[in-house]
Design an enzyme around this catalytic site. Structure first.
Site, short mmCIF file in Angstrom:
data_model
loop_
_atom_site.label_atom_id
_atom_site.label_comp_id
_atom_site.label_asym_id
_atom_site.label_seq_id
_atom_site.Cartn_x
_atom_site.Cartn_y
_atom_site.Cartn_z
N LYS A 280 0.77 -1.46 0.10
CA LYS A 280 0.08 0.18 -0.09
C LYS A 280 1.03 1.26 0.00
CE LYS A 280 -0.51 -0.32 4.95
NZ LYS A 280 -1.19 -1.04 5.98
N TYR B 216 16.10 29.24 9.77
CA TYR B 216 15.06 29.89 10.05
C TYR B 216 14.80 30.00 11.62
CZ TYR B 216 13.54 30.15 5.39
OH TYR B 216 13.37 30.49 3.89
C1 LIG Z 1 -0.46 -1.80 6.94
C2 LIG Z 1 -1.11 -3.21 6.94
C3 LIG Z 1 -0.33 -4.40 7.07
C4 LIG Z 1 1.08 -4.22 7.37
O1 LIG Z 1 1.55 -3.55 8.44
P1 LIG Z 1 3.06 -3.49 8.85
O2 LIG Z 1 3.19 -3.15 10.16
O3 LIG Z 1 3.68 -2.67 7.72
O4 LIG Z 1 3.80 -4.94 8.58
C5 LIG Z 1 -0.90 -5.69 7.36
N1 LIG Z 1 -2.50 -5.75 7.17
C6 LIG Z 1 -3.23 -4.65 7.20
C7 LIG Z 1 -4.53 -4.80 7.00
C8 LIG Z 1 -2.49 -3.22 6.95
O5 LIG Z 1 -3.39 -2.08 6.88
#
Ligand SMILES: *Cc1c(COP(=O)(O)O)cnc(C)c1O
Length: 367
Positions: free
Chosen positions: A42, A262
């Site tokens: 994702k 800054y």
């Molecule tokens: C993001 C996600 C994962 C993976 O999680 P990590 O901590 O990056 O391993 C697994 N399952 C779901 C439903 C997620 O949203």
């Protein structure tokens, strides 16, 4: 010449990390009955790029993501194994696309059940029914899950659903209590439901591989960053897949009392040299990183000074007196500087930094 900043993605690190997680899962179950792995890609593969992830995770059993367009890109890149939509579909038209591209659906909401019941898919969908076992984000409560499962079973009988599995997501996958509490709820809620179960994110894969079920869902560990605060990815034999690098584009000599950047929030106590790096928050470097955040200049670990600007940040050259304009700088992911170190200093997690690398940063894919 372009600005000297770039990100390098290592194909071999992606595939090495997948192998490390598989070995960890198989250490419990044995390679004869392997846990299958959805590589979670994702958010543009946590900032690494969908097409690069498809290559790096060529040996995964499936890919998991949220975005329909990213799923289609995986198919167009030649991925023919399963693809799981982690949040399922959002409206009926998505089901047509999901059907056309053979996507596996998460069903976490009654509206999604209704959409499936109204659809007349040409081919049956593989489905994972999602249970809320304590995270209280997405999923059916155990009480509602039985009814949802019965409706999906009816769709299975009617030929609209093929494989019907179950899944949940751990909110506290780094403690025994967190895992035990949700696992107990999941087991009770799914008792008597056959079909594959999917439970483990990265933290659970690494620390509780015995829980994995049939399909694991690691994300962050595949990219070589740590799912655990205070525990390095290197300890788990994971390799950073992304290196963010730049160069010094200027230096300044400060007198005692001179300020940097800054707001003048950093003030020199004595004579010192400061390097100016071509990397700022518009590249995805965290603006809230404070003085002291680690940065590597010419192979030597030093520290950030003062506020991060849009396009630049300043570093202390005291440990690297030989560094001149053009000296190489590692922001994270090489030279022993992990994205988790930078995240910890900045009060965030490696996930956020990897996902935030800006589109203006050129990305190179190497073996
Ligand atoms: C993001 C996600 C994962 C993976 O999680 P990590 O901590 O990056 O391993 C697994 N399952 C779901 C439903 C997620 O949203």
């Amino acid at each position: 010449m372009p600005r000297p900043i770039s990100a390098t993605i290592s194909r071999s690190a992606l595939s090495h990390n997948l192998g490390t997680i598989r070995a960890r899962l198989d250490s419990v179950r044995g390679a004869a009955d392997p846990v299958r792995v959805w590589a979670v890609i994702k958010a543009n593969a946590y900032g690494h790029g969908i097409e690069r992830a498809v290559q790096g995770f060529a040996r995964a059993d499936g890919l998991a993501m949220l975005d329909l367009a990213e799923a289609v890109r995986c198919r167009e890149a030649g991925w023919s194994r399963p693809i799981l939509l982690l949040e399922g579909v959002f409206e009926p038209v998505d089901l047509e696309v999901a059907g056309r591209y053979g996507l596996t659906l998460t069903v976490h909401h009654a509206d999604q059940l209704a959409m499936l019941e109204a659809a007349r898919p040409a081919r049956p969908f593989d489905v994972f029914l999602k249970f809320n076992t304590g995270m209280n984000r997405l999923g059916f409560t155990p009480a509602d899950g039985a009814g949802a499962h019965a409706r999906l079973r009816a769709l299975q009988e009617a030929g609209a659903v093929a494989q019907l599995g179950t899944m949940t997501h751990f909110s506290t996958a780094d403690t025994d209590e967190g895992i035990a509490a949700q696992l107990a709820v999941f087991r009770r809620a799914t008792a008597g439901m056959s079909g594959p179960a999917s439970l483990c994110n990265s933290a659970a894969c690494l620390r509780y591989p015995e829980v994995a079920g049939d399909w694991a869902r690691p994300g962050i560990a595949l990219y070589g960053a740590s799912p655990f605060g205070g525990e390095s990815a290197a300890q788990w034999r994971l390799r950073p897949a992304m290196a963010l690098r730049s160069r010094l584009i200027g230096t300044q000599a400060l007198q005692p009392g001179d300020a940097v950047g800054y707001g003048g929030v950093y003030r020199a106590q004595r004579h010192m040299r400061v390097g100016v790096v071509a990397c700022g928050y518009a590249d995805g470097y965290p603006r809230h990183a404070p003085t002291g955040t680690p940065v590597v200049v010419a192979g030597v670990r030093t520290r950030l000074l003062g506020r991060v600007s849009m396009d630049m940040l300043a570093v202390d050259l005291e440990p690297v007196p030989q560094a001149r304009d053009g000296a190489p700088v590692t922001l994270w992911g090489a030279d022993g500087l992990s994205v988790d170190d930078v995240a910890a200093a900045s009060g965030t997690i490696g996930y956020e930094l990897l996902c935030a690398v800006a589109p203006r940063v050129p990305v190179y894919f190497e073996d």
